[in-house]
Design an enzyme around this catalytic site. Structure first.
Site, PDB file in Angstrom:
ATOM      1  N   SER A  98       0.830  -1.201   0.000  1.00  6.79           N
ATOM      2  CA  SER A  98       0.000   0.000   0.000  1.00  6.79           C
ATOM      3  C   SER A  98       0.867   1.256   0.000  1.00  6.79           C
ATOM      4  CB  SER A  98      -0.959  -0.049   1.198  1.00  6.79           C
ATOM      5  OG  SER A  98      -1.981   0.896   1.065  1.00  6.79           O
ATOM      6  N   ASP A 230      -9.840  -5.259  -4.346  1.00  6.58           N
ATOM      7  CA  ASP A 230      -9.236  -4.266  -3.459  1.00  6.58           C
ATOM      8  C   ASP A 230     -10.138  -3.032  -3.438  1.00  6.58           C
ATOM      9  OD1 ASP A 230      -7.662  -2.241  -2.282  1.00  6.58           O
ATOM     10  OD2 ASP A 230      -5.818  -3.227  -2.907  1.00  6.58           O
ATOM     11  N   HIS A 259      -7.569  -5.722  -0.116  1.00 10.35           N
ATOM     12  CA  HIS A 259      -6.390  -4.885   0.091  1.00 10.35           C
ATOM     13  C   HIS A 259      -5.447  -5.503   1.124  1.00 10.35           C
ATOM     14  CE1 HIS A 259      -4.080  -1.228  -0.197  1.00 10.35           C
ATOM     15  NE2 HIS A 259      -4.141  -1.042   1.108  1.00 10.35           N
TER      16      HIS A 259
END
Length: 279
Positions: A98, A230, A259
């Site tokens: 991320s 996601d 995610h």
């Protein structure tokens, strides 16, 4: 032993360093608003495979200093460089999730490759090239999405963090999801260890930083992993574009993965990352 390195601008950065110092190093870069603890499943796995594993807490996150400055991608990369240089990591694999994927892209392009320290990179559910909708990237998310994150954090950070973890982050808001309360609790624990200011200002860093040039400069083999469910960093404007921009990319899209797949699907991701490293 508790390990800290002090950056050039005087910030204490916490890090973990496990395994033989003669082994190939893997350095992990965590997502927002978490800490190096989010890599537990990966650090234990790769340590068991004979690698040296390193992870740090981003400034303002986890056990690192809660300073009121430098919450941007430039400083994130410089802090990662401070750890890598302090430990003199060579032939290293850098893995980022991320926001940590943005940190990897910035570090590898700006410090790691010029210093000859990097062998390969892995981007997991990563934010580059940019999350925000722009003229260059019209498929991005509108600014109102990120304004909403800021508003939720400022109003009640504890409730906001719980709702993120219990909902879209791990796909626990999907019908039939295998919800694990301890995973939610651990995400909340990591988030609440950090600074509200760092988290608030970090939203701008992970959403508005255009890292097209960073991606284009990464010449080492790079594995791009993303889930097609996601809900935090939509894969078409992230993983797919990363693979198009990176000079030497391998892209894998996981059907139905969230995610937070590095935690809830650690067995699959660990095996795929190991295969890439060993190839």
């Amino acid at each position: 032993m508790t390990n800290f390195v002090t950056t050039k601008d005087g910030v204490q950065i916490f890090y973990k360093d496990w395994g033989s110092k003669d082994a190939q190093p893997i350095m992990f870069h965590h997502g927002w608003p978490l800490s190096s603890d989010d890599w537990d499943a990966q650090m234990l796995f790769f340590l068991s495979k004979g690698y040296r594993v390193i992870a740090h807490d981003r400034r303002g996150h986890g056990r690192s200093a809660q300073v009121d400055f430098g919450h941007d991608m430039d400083h994130y990369a410089a802090d990662a460089a401070a750890v890598a240089e302090h430990l003199d990591l060579r032939n290293a694999i850098h893995i980022g999730h991320s926001t940590g994927g943005g940190e990897v892209a910035a570090y590898v392009a700006r410090q790691g490759l010029p210093q000859g320290r990097v062998a390969k990179a892995v981007l997991v559910s990563a934010v580059p090239p940019i999350m925000l909708k722009t003229d260059r990237y019209p498929g991005g998310l509108p600014i109102e999405v990120f304004d909403g994150l800021r508003a939720g954090l400022a109003a009640n950070r504890a409730q906001f963090f719980h709702d993120v973890a219990a909902g879209p982050f791990y796909g626990y808001n999907r019908e039939g999801a295998d919800v694990k309360p301890a995973v939610i609790d651990n995400w909340w624990r990591q988030g609440m260890m950090g600074s509200a200011l760092a988290h608030y200002e970090g939203i701008k860093a992970f959403s508005e930083t255009d890292q097209t040039d960073d991606l284009a400069a990464i010449s080492v083999p790079t594995l791009v992993l993303h889930g097609d469910d996601d809900q935090v960093v939509p894969y078409k404007n992230a993983g797919v574009l990363q693979a198009e921009i990176l000079p030497n990319a391998t892209l894998k899209i996981y059907e139905g993965y969230s995610h937070g797949m590095l935690t809830v699907n650690a067995d699959v991701l660990n095996a795929d990352i190991l295969a890439f490293i060993q190839a």
